[in-house]
Design an enzyme around this catalytic site. Structure first.
Site, PDB file in Angstrom:
ATOM      1  N   LYS A   8     -48.167  19.576 -71.739  1.00 25.24           N
ATOM      2  CA  LYS A   8     -46.764  19.278 -72.074  1.00 25.24           C
ATOM      3  C   LYS A   8     -46.665  18.211 -73.167  1.00 25.24           C
ATOM      4  O   LYS A   8     -45.625  17.981 -73.739  1.00 25.24           O
ATOM      5  CB  LYS A   8     -46.008  18.850 -70.819  1.00 25.24           C
ATOM      6  CG  LYS A   8     -45.883  19.965 -69.763  1.00 25.24           C
ATOM      7  CD  LYS A   8     -45.155  19.456 -68.537  1.00 25.24           C
ATOM      8  CE  LYS A   8     -45.184  20.428 -67.356  1.00 25.24           C
ATOM      9  NZ  LYS A   8     -44.147  21.479 -67.471  1.00 25.24           N
TER      10      LYS A   8
ATOM     11  N   HIS B 156     -46.308  32.411 -62.679  1.00 28.41           N
ATOM     12  CA  HIS B 156     -45.711  31.248 -63.341  1.00 28.41           C
ATOM     13  C   HIS B 156     -46.678  30.494 -64.240  1.00 28.41           C
ATOM     14  O   HIS B 156     -46.350  29.395 -64.690  1.00 28.41           O
ATOM     15  CB  HIS B 156     -45.165  30.253 -62.312  1.00 28.41           C
ATOM     16  CG  HIS B 156     -44.056  30.780 -61.475  1.00 28.41           C
ATOM     17  ND1 HIS B 156     -42.728  30.600 -61.788  1.00 28.41           N
ATOM     18  CD2 HIS B 156     -44.069  31.503 -60.337  1.00 28.41           C
ATOM     19  CE1 HIS B 156     -41.973  31.175 -60.868  1.00 28.41           C
ATOM     20  NE2 HIS B 156     -42.775  31.732 -59.978  1.00 28.41           N
TER      21      HIS B 156
ATOM     22  N   THR C 113     -37.781  25.168 -67.666  1.00 33.32           N
ATOM     23  CA  THR C 113     -36.383  25.338 -67.271  1.00 33.32           C
ATOM     24  C   THR C 113     -35.603  24.065 -67.609  1.00 33.32           C
ATOM     25  O   THR C 113     -34.391  24.119 -67.792  1.00 33.32           O
ATOM     26  CB  THR C 113     -36.248  25.641 -65.759  1.00 33.32           C
ATOM     27  OG1 THR C 113     -37.094  24.742 -65.037  1.00 33.32           O
ATOM     28  CG2 THR C 113     -36.648  27.074 -65.466  1.00 33.32           C
TER      29      THR C 113
ATOM     30  N   LYS D 264     -31.699  23.194 -69.077  1.00 34.82           N
ATOM     31  CA  LYS D 264     -30.761  22.234 -68.488  1.00 34.82           C
ATOM     32  C   LYS D 264     -30.219  21.288 -69.555  1.00 34.82           C
ATOM     33  O   LYS D 264     -29.019  21.014 -69.617  1.00 34.82           O
ATOM     34  CB  LYS D 264     -31.456  21.448 -67.366  1.00 34.82           C
ATOM     35  CG  LYS D 264     -31.850  22.354 -66.192  1.00 34.82           C
ATOM     36  CD  LYS D 264     -32.898  21.754 -65.273  1.00 34.82           C
ATOM     37  CE  LYS D 264     -33.498  22.856 -64.396  1.00 34.82           C
ATOM     38  NZ  LYS D 264     -34.687  22.411 -63.628  1.00 34.82           N
TER      39      LYS D 264
ATOM     40  N   LYS E 234     -40.253  15.649 -67.227  1.00 29.61           N
ATOM     41  CA  LYS E 234     -40.978  16.773 -66.644  1.00 29.61           C
ATOM     42  C   LYS E 234     -42.286  16.241 -66.089  1.00 29.61           C
ATOM     43  O   LYS E 234     -42.635  15.078 -66.322  1.00 29.61           O
ATOM     44  CB  LYS E 234     -41.276  17.836 -67.712  1.00 29.61           C
ATOM     45  CG  LYS E 234     -41.926  17.225 -68.983  1.00 29.61           C
ATOM     46  CD  LYS E 234     -42.202  18.255 -70.069  1.00 29.61           C
ATOM     47  CE  LYS E 234     -40.953  18.615 -70.853  1.00 29.61           C
ATOM     48  NZ  LYS E 234     -40.488  19.957 -70.625  1.00 29.61           N
ATOM     49  N   ARG E 235     -43.047  17.084 -65.334  1.00 30.93           N
ATOM     50  CA  ARG E 235     -44.354  16.638 -64.868  1.00 30.93           C
ATOM     51  C   ARG E 235     -45.192  16.138 -66.050  1.00 30.93           C
ATOM     52  O   ARG E 235     -45.041  16.618 -67.176  1.00 30.93           O
ATOM     53  CB  ARG E 235     -45.089  17.792 -64.172  1.00 30.93           C
ATOM     54  CG  ARG E 235     -44.590  18.083 -62.787  1.00 30.93           C
ATOM     55  CD  ARG E 235     -44.720  16.887 -61.890  1.00 30.93           C
ATOM     56  NE  ARG E 235     -46.069  16.789 -61.396  1.00 30.93           N
ATOM     57  CZ  ARG E 235     -46.424  16.978 -60.134  1.00 30.93           C
ATOM     58  NH1 ARG E 235     -45.502  17.239 -59.214  1.00 30.93           N
ATOM     59  NH2 ARG E 235     -47.675  16.886 -59.761  1.00 30.93           N
TER      60      ARG E 235
HETATM   61  C1  26Q Z   1     -51.670  25.853 -55.966  1.00 26.30           C
HETATM   62  C2  26Q Z   1     -52.754  25.755 -55.132  1.00 26.30           C
HETATM   63  C3  26Q Z   1     -53.112  24.536 -54.558  1.00 26.30           C
HETATM   64  C4  26Q Z   1     -52.331  23.419 -54.814  1.00 26.30           C
HETATM   65  C5  26Q Z   1     -51.230  23.516 -55.652  1.00 26.30           C
HETATM   66  C6  26Q Z   1     -50.910  24.729 -56.243  1.00 26.30           C
HETATM   67  C7  26Q Z   1     -49.741  24.819 -57.144  1.00 26.30           C
HETATM   68  C8  26Q Z   1     -48.535  24.250 -56.787  1.00 26.30           C
HETATM   69  C9  26Q Z   1     -47.432  24.310 -57.643  1.00 26.30           C
HETATM   70  C10 26Q Z   1     -49.829  25.468 -58.358  1.00 26.30           C
HETATM   71  C11 26Q Z   1     -48.729  25.532 -59.195  1.00 26.30           C
HETATM   72  C12 26Q Z   1     -47.524  24.951 -58.858  1.00 26.30           C
HETATM   73  C13 26Q Z   1     -46.328  24.963 -59.703  1.00 26.30           C
HETATM   74  C14 26Q Z   1     -46.236  25.552 -60.871  1.00 26.30           C
HETATM   75  C15 26Q Z   1     -45.013  25.476 -61.679  1.00 26.30           C
HETATM   76  O1  26Q Z   1     -44.093  24.743 -61.392  1.00 26.30           O
HETATM   77  N1  26Q Z   1     -44.938  26.262 -62.759  1.00 26.30           N
HETATM   78  C16 26Q Z   1     -43.766  26.261 -63.612  1.00 26.30           C
HETATM   79  O2  26Q Z   1     -42.871  27.254 -63.156  1.00 26.30           O
HETATM   80  C17 26Q Z   1     -41.640  27.215 -63.848  1.00 26.30           C
HETATM   81  C18 26Q Z   1     -40.724  28.235 -63.223  1.00 26.30           C
HETATM   82  O3  26Q Z   1     -41.132  29.529 -63.553  1.00 26.30           O
HETATM   83  C19 26Q Z   1     -41.847  27.454 -65.326  1.00 26.30           C
HETATM   84  O4  26Q Z   1     -40.619  27.281 -65.979  1.00 26.30           O
HETATM   85  C20 26Q Z   1     -42.876  26.486 -65.897  1.00 26.30           C
HETATM   86  O5  26Q Z   1     -43.168  26.831 -67.234  1.00 26.30           O
HETATM   87  C21 26Q Z   1     -44.144  26.519 -65.055  1.00 26.30           C
HETATM   88  O6  26Q Z   1     -45.056  25.530 -65.500  1.00 26.30           O
END
Ligand code: 26Q
Length: 828
Positions: free
Chosen positions: A562, A365, A664, A668, A556-557
């Site tokens: 972004k 991702h 995503t 939406k 979004k975040r």
């Molecule tokens: C990993 C290790 C330690 C702490 C946190 C994490 C961690 C947690 C969540 C790393 C990444 C995430 C989330 C990532 C994320 O949401 N990515 C998004 O995924 C979507 C679905 O595929 C995409 O549409 C987005 O582009 C992407 O940013």
């Protein structure tokens, strides 16, 4: 159960409103010990949920019997995050009894929507990745695929965001405070997991070893039922809650000593306590590693238990089990399965690897190097000593294959290696996931291309067939039917109701795009949604907005990539222009921001502060009143998302090209008839292709152009100097006029990121094209009929971005999974 809930259900008919009402009253009495006269809104909500759950249980048992009878091949979806949102209205819609339930509650003097709002949403995820997991599970059930989701039952979900003096403040999210009627606890299926300790061994690392662990944790599964829409299938999400293994063992308390035992109990309970609030990796946090291993080890034991109920030989394992890794977060499952097979089942190493490497699939991702997970070797040595040894043994094999394929090429081997030679060394989880998985996919065409050609290039040379792409999608149930009931109603009248299960059916709208009657109805829906959002904002004290304005939304975040600050700079520029020329003919706009910043991400938090500083100046300046307004909606969540999505005219998707894997939110908004202003990044590229470039406002440097800029040595200062408008906007943003009484240091980290640190995300380079494209948006918005046509065509052409298509692609292309509906069951 003291009552027979619904004889009529078993006959396959929907329950009548009066049957539902009776059932709600029975639950109110026997589960909550309340009478209608003293029941609170929360009690009615709880009882209504329990009735809904009863109906899902009926179908769940059918689904279970069908899948077990057929010894179905199943997919096990492993994800550290799920963003389920509120479930009552969703579940009712899936069962097809929304109206019956509304009437039942009405007979009790209650309103369904008000009851539904009592629910605290399950916010067990950070953002896109967690919501995607929920959409995919929804679609898998809707399409009758045998699937189980596994995750963690965090006691605290993603923090609540409050804004105090323009700064984000985090508060705990105690989402289970009111109780949680959807949970079905299964203590009889608890699993025990080991941590820490040491190794006892005689042979090679590939021979069976004994791991004498010093700490044992118990995982107790809690199930959330997942009904498909318009089908009998009910799958489930199994979430693990951690507990001490000594809880029930008084002996142990005495053996280990009272103090030690309490300390251990506290440690065990802390594992599932809280979701990490980051959406990129944070270096080497021990508790995060423990969370990952805990959930993966519990899930694997549960998968094996189910496998052995239905099968008798290991060789059938890859035929019956697919394990999907939602990013690398659950990738320790690969190592844990090797350990179980080699150490506990005493299978030969090579045989174990055969089974493992046919079982997993992996979705990536993220493109950003800092998003790739790495675990320090000393930490693994401490927490999971046997796993570290297995990792080294796997790496040994990998290096042998690499040597064979690229003889003498040391650089190739260095990039392929599972071990990064830093001090201390660390393990690259993405390399492990790629090595072990049958398939590796990106989440948009562009992202998958970049994975193949850049990030995993040597792997793609080694195993070209592994790599593939599945563009993300969204659930039409959550993000149209639930989020936008007005539009859903209009669509039902225009093209019938089949779009809920087959989003391509919205193509039928194309022929109405120029129909003035339909355009008017479509615009009226948007207008009504905007009025509703305005009222909601007003109630919450977030400001009073004119529903006739253009609603311009970026939700979004908060992240530098972004580029909320690009949006903000354009707002400042527009403000400065309007101050000089108040008569300038632009449509009134409301700029809405929403999103959380990771608590430790300073620059992101300064962006939030900057938005509030600009809002304070702009919103109080009479010169731009009725022209320009800036709002920040706190505590972005699935609920807030749905409100914004239904009301937006314009969707901001402005990440630096090559940074957003897919996005995503972009889907939406477009599905709900917002037009997109967006870069050629992630799935924007494909959305633009589908809706037509004349119905999409694209702008900005492409991936290749940015590459070129980088090569030539990008200097943000030069862009600042050569564009007077940009210069004025930046100067004002960081001036005391904008900051007011704030310390001059308040936005300093943001300014530094743009200048001293070289503007990694090309905000300055994309300012001018963004500004110009926004002027075209203004022009288009004035022409109501043209705008309506464009918006209708967006809705009409978003069919491809249904998560049903995504689920089907994963199932057929990656998982080789077949649907199995309850009706298919023959007599035993
Ligand atoms: C990993 C290790 C330690 C702490 C946190 C994490 C961690 C947690 C969540 C790393 C990444 C995430 C989330 C990532 C994320 O949401 N990515 C998004 O995924 C979507 C679905 O595929 C995409 O549409 C987005 O582009 C992407 O940013």
């Amino acid at each position: 159960m003291v009552y027979t809930p619904f004889p009529s259900i078993r006959a396959g008919r929907p329950p009548t409103p009066s049957a539902l009402r009776e059932a709600i009253e029975l639950h109110l009495k026997y589960d909550l010990a309340k009478q209608p006269s003293n029941a609170t809104l929360r009690d009615w909500w709880y009882a209504t949920c329990l009735v809904t759950r009863d109906l899902m249980v009926e179908r769940r048992l059918e689904t279970f019997q069908t899948q077990e009878y057929h010894r179905a091949r199943r997919v096990y979806y492993l994800s550290m995050e799920y963003l389920m949102g509120r479930l009552l209205l969703h579940n009712l819609a899936c069962l097809g009894i929304t109206e019956e339930c509304r009437q039942a509650l009405q007979e009790l003097g209650l309103e369904l929507e008000r009851i539904a709002e009592v629910e605290r949403e399950m916010g067990l995820g950070n953002g896109g990745l967690g919501r995607l997991a929920s959409c995919i599970l929804d679609s898998l059930a809707t399409l009758d695929y045998p699937a189980v989701g596994y995750g963690i039952l965090y006691q605290f979900g993603l923090f609540h965001q409050e804004i105090v003096q323009g700064y984000q403040v985090e508060r705990p999210d105690e989402w289970r405070e009111l109780g949680h009627p959807w949970e079905i606890s299964r203590p009889e299926l608890a699993q025990k997991v080991s941590l820490y300790g040491e190794l006892k061994r005689s042979g090679l690392p590939t021979d069976p070893a004994q791991w004498i662990a010093t700490t044992e944790v118990v995982g107790i599964p809690v199930d959330i039922l997942l009904p498909g829409y318009g089908t009998q299938t009910v799958n489930f999400l199994r979430l693990w809650m951690s507990r001490s293994s000594r809880e029930l063992d008084l002996e142990a308390f005495n053996r280990g000593g009272y103090f030690e035992a309490v300390r251990e109990k506290t440690f065990c309970e802390s594992i599932s306590k809280v979701l990490y609030p980051n959406d990129k990796t944070e270096a080497g946090k021990e508790l995060r590693l423990v969370q990952q291993y805990f959930f993966v080890a519990c899930s694997l034991r549960d998968i094996l238990r189910r496998f052995w109920r239905e099968n008798t030989r290991w060789e059938d394992f890859p035929k019956k089990v697919v394990i999907h890794l939602n990013d690398t977060h659950p990738s320790l499952a690969i190592v844990e399965l090797m350990r179980i097979l080699v150490d506990e089942q005493e299978l030969p190493w090579d045989r174990a690897w055969e089974l493992v490497s046919e079982t997993f699939s992996y979705t990536n991702h993220t493109l950003m190097p800092e998003g790739l997970e790495k675990w320090p070797v000393p930490l693994l040595q401490k927490v999971l000593p046997r796993h570290l040894e297995i990792l080294y043994a796997l790496n040994h094999r990998l290096m042998e294959w690499a040597e064979k394929r690229f003889p003498g090429d040391g650089d190739k081997k260095t990039t392929l290696s599972l071990i990064e030679e830093t001090t201390p060394k660390s393990v690259r989880m993405a390399n492990l996931a790629v090595m072990a998985s049958r398939t590796v996919n990106g989440v948009s065409r562009l992202h998958s291309e970049l994975l193949r050609s850049r990030f995993f290039a040597p792997f793609a040379e080694l195993w070209p067939d592994k790599f593939t792409s599945v563009t993300n999608g969204i659930s039409p149930r959550t993000f149209l039917l639930m989020a936008n009931p007005r539009l859903a109603g209009l669509l039902n009248r225009a093209v019938g109701g089949e779009w809920v299960r087959d989003l391509e059916k919205l193509r039928g709208l194309e022929e109405l795009a120029e129909d003035s009657g339909f355009q008017a109805a479509y615009l009226a829906v948007k207008e009504a949604n905007k009025v509703e959002l305005s009222n909601w904002l007003l109630q919450r004290g977030l400001g009073s907005v004119d529903p006739h304005s253009l609603f311009d939304v970026q939700a979004k975040r908060i992240h530098e990539y972004k580029r909320q600050h690009l949006n903000l700079l354009r707002i400042v520029a527009l403000y400065l222009v309007l101050r000089e020329r108040p008569q300038l003919n632009v449509p009134p706009r409301v700029f809405v921001f929403a999103g959380k910043a990771a608590p430790g991400y300073d620059v992101a938090k300064r962006i939030i502060k900057a938005i509030h500083a600009v809002a304070a100046r702009v919103n109080s300046d009479p010169v731009v009143k009725n022209k320009l307004q800036v709002l920040f909606v706190p505590n972005y969540s699935v609920d807030v998302a749905c409100r914004l999505i239904a009301a937006a005219d314009l969707s901001e998707q402005i990440s630096t090209a090559g940074t957003e894997a897919s996005g995503t939110g972009n889907m939406k908004f477009a599905l709900n008839g917002a037009l997109t202003i967006g870069t050629l990044d992630g799935a924007n590229v494909e959305i633009r292709e589908e809706v037509g470039e004349e119905n999409f406002f694209s702008f900005g440097h492409t991936v290749e152009e940015l590459q070129e800029l980088r090569r030539k040595g990008y200097q943000p200062k030069e862009w600042y100097e050569k564009d007077p408008l940009l210069r004025r906007a930046i100067d004002w943003l960081f001036s005391q006029e904008c900051l007011g009484n704030e310390s001059p240091q308040a936005l300093e980290p943001l300014r530094k990121a743009l200048f001293e640190e070289g503007d990694r995300f090309f905000v300055l380079a994309d300012f001018r094209p963004y500004w110009e494209r926004q002027q075209e948006v203004d022009v288009a918005f004035f022409n109501r009929r043209r705008w309506a046509k464009m918006a209708i065509l967006n809705t009409a052409r978003m069919g491809r971005f249904s998560s049903d298509r995504v689920a089907r692609e994963y199932a057929t292309r990656l998982w080789r999974l077949s649907p199995l509906a309850c009706a298919n069951r023959e007599k035993r």
